[in-house]
Design a protein around this motif. Structure first.
Motif, mmCIF file in Angstrom:
data_model
loop_
_atom_site.group_PDB
_atom_site.id
_atom_site.type_symbol
_atom_site.label_atom_id
_atom_site.label_comp_id
_atom_site.label_asym_id
_atom_site.label_seq_id
_atom_site.Cartn_x
_atom_site.Cartn_y
_atom_site.Cartn_z
ATOM 1 N N CYS A 193 45.000 32.790 42.183
ATOM 2 C CA CYS A 193 46.164 33.732 42.359
ATOM 3 C C CYS A 193 46.207 34.027 41.022
ATOM 4 O O CYS A 193 46.211 35.366 40.160
ATOM 5 C CB CYS A 193 46.702 33.571 43.261
ATOM 6 N N SER A 194 46.906 33.351 40.337
ATOM 7 C CA SER A 194 47.301 33.206 38.966
ATOM 8 C C SER A 194 46.178 33.394 38.274
ATOM 9 O O SER A 194 45.950 34.638 37.169
ATOM 10 C CB SER A 194 47.820 32.415 38.819
ATOM 11 N N ILE A 195 44.866 33.466 37.960
ATOM 12 C CA ILE A 195 43.939 33.416 37.253
ATOM 13 C C ILE A 195 43.457 34.836 37.441
ATOM 14 O O ILE A 195 44.000 35.890 36.401
ATOM 15 C CB ILE A 195 42.924 33.108 37.151
ATOM 16 N N ILE A 196 43.850 36.321 38.534
ATOM 17 C CA ILE A 196 43.462 37.115 38.579
ATOM 18 C C ILE A 196 44.310 38.415 38.258
ATOM 19 O O ILE A 196 44.144 39.387 37.813
ATOM 20 C CB ILE A 196 43.603 37.319 40.006
ATOM 21 N N LYS A 197 45.998 37.533 39.060
ATOM 22 C CA LYS A 197 47.146 38.490 38.678
ATOM 23 C C LYS A 197 46.565 39.006 36.323
ATOM 24 O O LYS A 197 47.438 39.612 35.722
ATOM 25 C CB LYS A 197 48.508 37.701 38.787
ATOM 26 N N ARG A 198 47.086 37.266 36.276
ATOM 27 C CA ARG A 198 46.730 37.151 34.425
ATOM 28 C C ARG A 198 46.056 38.559 34.365
ATOM 29 O O ARG A 198 45.927 39.167 33.193
ATOM 30 C CB ARG A 198 46.636 35.870 33.570
ATOM 31 N N ASN A 199 44.702 38.847 35.247
ATOM 32 C CA ASN A 199 43.957 39.800 34.350
ATOM 33 C C ASN A 199 44.182 40.734 34.041
ATOM 34 O O ASN A 199 43.346 41.715 33.869
ATOM 35 C CB ASN A 199 42.821 39.158 34.511
ATOM 36 N N LEU A 200 44.466 40.762 35.152
ATOM 37 C CA LEU A 200 45.178 42.486 35.909
ATOM 38 C C LEU A 200 46.330 43.000 34.455
ATOM 39 O O LEU A 200 46.511 44.275 34.371
ATOM 40 C CB LEU A 200 45.774 42.544 37.207
ATOM 41 N N ASN A 201 47.335 41.804 34.026
ATOM 42 C CA ASN A 201 48.432 42.388 33.235
ATOM 43 C C ASN A 201 47.407 42.686 31.252
ATOM 44 O O ASN A 201 48.175 43.465 31.013
ATOM 45 C CB ASN A 201 49.044 41.451 33.242
ATOM 46 N N ASN A 202 45.934 42.352 31.584
ATOM 47 C CA ASN A 202 45.434 41.952 30.914
ATOM 48 C C ASN A 202 45.597 43.972 30.251
ATOM 49 O O ASN A 202 44.736 44.601 31.681
ATOM 50 C CB ASN A 202 43.943 41.934 30.906
#
Lengths: 517, 619
Positions: A377-386
């Motif tokens: 979950c955190s990996i996906i979220k981090r990518n979204l903020n990119n």
């Protein structure tokens, strides 16, 4: 056995019309309880004589019959009906017989439970479940260590101490052995003097239909896999990519059904992961999809457990889900000329869907692993903020979240506003890109934007039914957008990706809509 | 005042006295009153409180003693007898209170099965002797096997209660305590010094011992003499020979037919583990009660609830031939050769019909596989011939359901046991048994019987969770009592060398016994449910295979267990020098897919054949 404490209260209702004194009722109660309890004990004697796990009505009947109490007639008829069916053994020898009559017969099957003290991996035997065994044994080991050796016992008898030591070491050894080496591999690791004369003895059984025979041959111990296993691995992987259609189908069949693949699994996963990574750089989506279909077959194989090797495959899957495919570089001439170009873009969408499928599958299956879901979950979220996120990634993200209601709660309850603005921003960026070209596309994007808003709203209020409807709406809109884009050949700059929905995806959506809670 | 008392006690007596007064029978009335008074005094002399005081006093002493592990054996019989006494005196409320106050968790866990049966009679004294278990309890004495030191401690305690007043016991309380000790408990001094344990336990914590209870008549005479546990029968005594064996052909100890190449057979041991071949029975419409394999593993016999027995051949080339009917024989009689092989009726299965109740036990004749014994719920044992496929004899002696039948290794003697609590020994040519055990009459049901490989001894599993060993040839026949199980015993097997006995019970615990020394060698607890069958590997007995109805087979290193035990007996161990690779006790555990296992047996090729039933309960 549940012990009968008292007789049920309503039992006495029928006797209340006959006026009995309370003393009399008490005596009767005691007497009846005694009789019923002794009957239960006798029933248990019969059940145990027949080695049953639980008591049957038929045992109770036997207990009654020894006291010359006979059952009423309804029950008798029922039993007699059962008795009329013919008794016969469907023998394992006569193949013809087996085909002709299937029902109402006793069946006798035969398989190896163990060969020279090792359990062969065949479908008749239960799959070896390593995680459970280990956790159990760990617990037992802990309790053993603490409980067994009080100091006074040791002082009094050195023998005892030694015995416990031996018992403990044997347990530990057993445990270590089981964790790292699979029985099949272990079979090959241990040098075994197989007497050549033993072989005919095995063949004696080989003609029976269901008897599998795993012949172990002395191998050199340099490699953890036996030569056969290495050959098998080579054959499987090669026939997937270089073989004929039939070979390929065979290999796929092996992946999905072979019980003996477990020792090969770490290597297979490594093969898939490396293959996908290379092909991401080479932008060869069809290869990636093929690798993914191998993985798909492996996940459908019920004899395989992935839990020890997730670390090798999960990063690759996440890459597939989130990375940017710079498809513009990939043969611009071909893409403009050929219709395949649009297929190529649709392949990206399929790829995202498949990978998100896998991730949610693993998440479901191995949710017991701590922080597994949270980390993904955190990996996906981090990518979204990119900032470099593309529309398809957002799409993938939404897909991912949509299947995982748990995740939705986590994300949208906490920073719903943030998500919303972020998404708005993304959509607006996309709109900006297309702004100069087509007005109707813009209108459609506005539509999309609006629908996403409503979806977010519904999801935030945990209301799934409207969200489902809106999702349907989006599907319709996206197809429209695609049509619009494909109509405009005059686009100078390639849009980053088409928003495509082929029939496969459409089906997929229908499926989602059906399975949504 | 007396009158009011009486009328309170029982209206019948008041009425009777009224009747006597009315009819002016003065003398009878006086006589009756005297008798009644004496009786009521007797009742009131039992002070219920005494029981509580005596028990708590003794339990305090024992739980504070340093020999607790041994002395705790006393508590169980004491508790039960005091409880039963209270029931006998009809004070049911008090006995409930007694139970609640003193039954503690250790008791509950150790004797769970026993206590559940004890609750059977918690309300009325009339049932005390109707229930087999409590009946056994009241007619037996307890054997406490104590060391000298702990025995002295107990003796001192009892003496001090007599002389000193420090425990504040009244005379009636002391007499109560002493009477229970005298009436029901017999102390046997086992060894000089107290040692905490002499049992190799695997995966279990230390448990206190349990007492044995044996019938009063036996308790006074029992002696544990030396046994002959060799493989071959004793032929020394001429009298014994005349008794039974001389009439019959010599036993055939060669397990293998001559046509099998001996070199081809793997010699099993800890370094050469066996292969297991599992037969699973599926889709049974009938309820299957028992399954057994013949000694050569060619025939399978299945006993059904519906009183039929099905024999089927497991080898495709081995059909079940039968003799020709008489008419057929007449037609072909001009050829004088009796050719059994050219039969009309070759099938793979045969149905034996004859019993009128469900089949509960089956046994093949071990040497030639020519006969089959079946024990049934209809109280008869039938002998079937396996080439005419007909019943030869029906043996009738038991008066309740037969629970087990077994052949001795010689093949002409067999034993049976029943719910009626009798073990009968038969020869196949006589219709009445030549021995009936136990001599003192029946107690509870006897669940299993098993012959020693030399056919001198017979083991039987009783409802009080003990195993009795009987000497067949001797008058004073009870030679051993093995005690230690806390659940009903579900399986018995002697080791092929005859020195050990393995027994499994319904909670999955296995105990290995040294027959000669009456000691527990090992406790093996791994299985969750009842042990259905135990098998040693042939000839050497270095491997122990245990099948359970929790659908798994476990493989134990019996060689290691016995080696450790021998070392301990001779006290020769100093350093743990034994090679670490070979000292695993549990070698492997084979799980099946939901197939609860019934029976396992080694074939002559040294392959273990197992039979299981699939999904019986789900249907």
């Amino acid at each position: 056995m549940v012990w009968l404490e008292t007789l049920p209260d309503d039992w006495w209702k029928s006797y209340q019309s006959i006026s009995l004194s309370t003393h009399c009722i008490h005596e009767l109660n005691i007497e009846l309880l005694f009789i019923v309890r002794s009957l239960l004990l006798e029933t248990r004697t019969y059940a145990r004589a027949c080695k049953r796990i639980c008591l049957c009505a038929i045992d109770f009947q036997a207990a009654l019959e020894t006291r010359n109490i006979y059952r009423n007639k309804n029950f008798t008829n029922y039993v007699q009906q059962l008795e009329k069916t013919s008794i016969s053994v469907l023998s394992l020898i006569d193949q013809v017989d087996q085909l002709s009559s299937k029902t109402n017969r006793l069946e006798l099957t035969i398989h190896w439970l163990a060969i020279d003290g090792q359990q062969p991996i065949i479908s008749d035997n239960p799959p070896a479940n390593f995680s459970e065994d280990n956790s159990e044994e760990k617990k037992q080991k802990k309790s053993n260590g603490t409980k067994i050796l009080p100091n006074e016992l040791i002082n009094r008898s050195s023998t005892l101490e030694k015995l416990f030591q031996i018992a403990n070491t044997s347990r530990r050894k057993n445990y270590v052995y089981q964790e790292h080496i699979h029985p099949l591999t272990k079979n090959n690791l241990t040098m075994k003097p197989t007497h050549p004369r033993n072989l005919p003895l095995r063949r004696f059984h080989a003609n029976n239909n269901k008897v599998p025979c795993i012949e172990s041959i002395q191998t050199c111990l340099a490699h953890e896999l036996s030569i056969e296993q290495q050959l098998y691995f080579k054959l499987l992987t090669e026939s997937c990519f270089n073989g004929t259609d039939k070979q390929c189908a065979d290999a796929f069949h092996c992946f999905s059904s072979d019980a003996a693949l477990q020792p090969l699994l770490p290597r297979l996963l490594l093969f898939i992961a490396l293959g996908i990574q290379t092909n991401i750089h080479l932008h060869d989506l069809s290869f990636i999809l093929r690798f993914l279909s191998i993985l798909k077959m492996l996940t459908s194989n019920k004899f395989i457990s992935f839990d020890k090797y997730l670390h090798s495959i999960m990063p690759t899957l996440l890459t597939c889900l989130l990375c940017i495919f710079d498809l513009a570089k990939n043969d611009p001439i071909l893409s403009t000329i050929d219709h395949n170009s649009s297929n190529n873009y649709s392949a990206v969408w399929t790829l995202r869907e498949q990978t998100s499928d896998f991730i949610s599958y693993f998440e479901d299956k191995y949710s017991n692993i701590s922080y597994f879901t949270e980390r993904i979950c955190s990996i996906i979220k981090r990518n979204l903020n990119n900032t470099t996120t593309t529309f398809s990634i957002v799409y993938a993200y939404i897909l991912q979240n949509y299947k995982q209601t748990k995740l939705i709660e986590v994300d949208f309850d906490l920073d719903y506003n943030e998500q919303k603005t972020l998404f708005n921003q993304k959509i607006n960026e996309l709109l900006g890109k297309y702004n100069g070209y087509i007005y109707d596309i813009q209108a459609q994007f506005a539509n999309i934007n609006k629908t996403f808003h409503t979806i977010f709203h519904h999801l935030a209020t945990n209301d799934n039914t409207p969200a489902r409807l809106e999702m349907k709406c989006i599907v319709a809109i996206i197809t429209e957008v695609n049509d619009a884009i494909s109509n405009h050949d005059s686009i100078g700059r390639q849009p980053e990706e088409y928003l495509t929905f082929d029939t496969h995806t459409q089906n997929y959506y229908d499926q989602i809509l059906l399975t949504l809670p | 005042m007396e009158n009011t008392n009486e009328s309170q006690d029982s209206p019948d007596i008041a009425e009777l006295i009224c009747f006597l007064q009315k009819n002016n029978l003065k003398k009878t009335e006086v006589c009756f009153r005297r008798e009644y008074d004496s009786r009521s005094n007797q009742i009131s002399s039992v002070n219920v409180n005494d029981y509580f005081v005596v028990y708590s006093c003794l339990s305090n002493f024992i739980l504070n003693s340093s020999y607790q592990l041994e002395l705790i054996q006393c508590l169980f019989p004491l508790f039960v007898h005091l409880y039963l006494d209270l029931i006998e005196h009809n004070s049911t409320d008090e006995c409930q209170r007694f139970y609640n106050q003193f039954v503690d968790s250790t008791f509950q866990s150790l004797h769970r099965e026993f206590f559940s049966q004890l609750k059977l009679i918690s309300h009325s004294s009339k049932h005390l002797y109707q229930c087999p278990l409590t009946n056994v309890f009241r007619t037996s004495r307890f054997f406490l096997r104590l060391s000298m030191t702990s025995c002295n401690e107990l003796q001192n305690f009892i003496d001090s209660t007599k002389s000193l007043t420090k425990f504040d016991l009244t005379s009636s309380q002391i007499s109560l305590l002493l009477s229970i000790f005298q009436q029901y408990i017999k102390i046997d001094i086992d060894q000089q010094f107290f040692t905490p344990s002499n049992i190799v336990r695997f995966q279990t914590v230390e448990q206190p011992m349990t007492p044995i209870f044996v019938h009063t008549t036996v308790a006074n005479t029992i002696q544990f003499t030396r046994l002959y546990t060799g493989m071959f029968p004793l032929q020394s005594s001429a009298e014994q020979k005349r008794d039974l064996s001389s009439l019959y052909p010599q036993m055939n100890y060669n397990r293998l037919p001559n046509n099998i190449d001996l070199n081809n057979i793997p010699r099993l041991g800890p370094h050469k583990l066996p292969s297991i071949c599992l037969y699973s029975l599926k889709h049974s419409k009938q309820t299957i009660n028992c399954v057994t394999l013949s000694n050569d593993c060619r025939l399978l016999a299945i006993g059904f609830q519906s009183s039929e027995i099905l024999i089927c051949s497991l080898n495709p080339n081995h059909k079940l031939y039968s003799m020709k009917p008489a008419t057929e024989l007449h037609h072909s009689s001009n050829i004088n050769i009796l050719d059994t092989k050219s039969d009309l009726d070759k099938t793979n299965e045969r149905l034996l019909i004859g019993h009128t109740g469900s089949i509960l036990a089956l046994a093949f004749e071990p040497n030639k596989q020519l006969y089959l014994l079946s024990g049934s719920q209809d109280c008869t044992i039938r002998l079937w011939h396996l080439s005419t496929w007909s019943c030869l004899v029906a043996y009738k002696m038991h008066f309740q359901c037969i629970l087990d039948v077994t052949f001795a290794s010689n093949g002409h003697t067999f034993a049976s046991c029943s719910i009626d609590g009798l073990v009968c020994l038969w020869t196949i040519d006589k219709i009445s048994p030549f021995r009936i055990y136990p001599e003192y009459g029946h107690s509870g049901p006897i669940n299993l019987v098993e012959f020693h490989p030399n056919a001198n001894y017979l083991a039987s599993a009783h409802c009080d969770h003990t195993i009795h060993l009987w000497n067949i040839y001797h008058e004073n026949s009870l030679v051993r009592i093995f005690n230690g199980h806390r659940h009903q015993i579900s399986s018995l097997r002697f080791s092929p060398n005859g020195h050990f006995l393995a027994s499994g019970c319904w909670n999955g615990e296995i105990i290995l016994w040294d027959i000669q020394n009456n000691l527990q060698i090992a406790h093996l607890s791994l299985h969750k449910q009842a042990i259905s069958s135990i098998e040693f590997n042939p000839l050497t007995g270095t491997l122990l295979l245990v099948a359970s109805i929790d659908s798994s087979i476990s493989l134990w290193n019996c060689f290691m267990i016995t080696k450790l035990y021998d070392e301990k007996l001779t006290d020769s161990i100093n350093s743990p020098s034994s090679s670490s690779s070979s000292n695993k006790i549990l070698l492997n555990l084979f799980k099946t897919k939901n197939t609860s296992l019934f029976h396992i047996r080694f074939s002559k090729e040294n392959i273990l054949y197992a039979i299981g039933l699939i999904d019986r309960t789900n249907k």
